[in-house]
Motif scaffolding. Sequence first.
Motif, short mmCIF file in Angstrom:
data_model
loop_
_atom_site.label_atom_id
_atom_site.label_comp_id
_atom_site.label_asym_id
_atom_site.label_seq_id
_atom_site.Cartn_x
_atom_site.Cartn_y
_atom_site.Cartn_z
N ASN A 53 0.85 -1.20 0.00
CA ASN A 53 0.00 0.00 0.00
C ASN A 53 0.88 1.24 0.00
OD1 ASN A 53 -2.31 -1.62 0.36
ND2 ASN A 53 -1.93 -1.69 2.56
N LEU A 54 0.25 2.38 -0.13
CA LEU A 54 1.00 3.63 -0.05
C LEU A 54 1.39 3.98 1.37
CD1 LEU A 54 -0.91 5.85 -2.64
CD2 LEU A 54 1.28 4.70 -2.92
N SER A 55 0.70 3.40 2.34
CA SER A 55 1.05 3.65 3.74
C SER A 55 2.07 2.60 4.19
CB SER A 55 -0.19 3.61 4.61
OG SER A 55 -0.84 2.37 4.49
N PRO A 56 2.98 2.98 5.10
CA PRO A 56 3.98 2.03 5.56
C PRO A 56 3.36 0.86 6.32
CG PRO A 56 4.24 4.19 6.61
CD PRO A 56 3.08 4.27 5.67
N GLY A 57 4.09 -0.21 6.33
CA GLY A 57 3.62 -1.37 7.10
C GLY A 57 3.68 -2.64 6.29
N ASP A 58 2.62 -2.94 5.57
CA ASP A 58 2.51 -4.19 4.82
C ASP A 58 3.49 -4.18 3.64
OD1 ASP A 58 1.33 -6.62 4.84
OD2 ASP A 58 -0.52 -5.99 3.85
N GLU A 59 4.43 -5.14 3.60
CA GLU A 59 5.47 -5.16 2.58
C GLU A 59 5.54 -6.51 1.86
OE1 GLU A 59 9.38 -4.12 3.91
OE2 GLU A 59 8.65 -2.53 5.22
N PHE A 60 5.96 -6.45 0.60
CA PHE A 60 6.38 -7.64 -0.13
C PHE A 60 7.85 -7.87 0.21
CE2 PHE A 60 3.07 -5.94 -3.04
CZ PHE A 60 2.23 -7.04 -3.08
#
Length: 110
Positions: A53-60
């Motif tokens: 997402n554009l917000s930090p946190g969930d990453e590949f």
Amino acid sequence: MTFVTKLDFASGDRDVLVETVQELKETLERKGAECKGPHASPSENVTVPLYKNLSPGDEFSPWRYDVYRRSMEIHGADDIARDVVGRDFPDSIHVEVEVDRKKPAGHRRD
């Protein structure tokens, strides 16, 4: 005064980089220019985070790749150096050019 044209090449595609720089060296030698290099630098491993997402946190998982570098110098031969700098290099290669003026030994500053 002699001019020294310094060329720095960087690419993630090692084969294209090596081929392009070798072809350039052969061209310079054929035209009679004094050329030093190509000099290889250690490859640099680059890591790029990828977010879902554009917000930090969930990453590949991060994207990792190597950047390969070569450098060359052309001494004198200003017309040949100008032709080399103006040529079209492959899109996968980043080229930086620096031109230095070298004064002859024993030259006084005024």
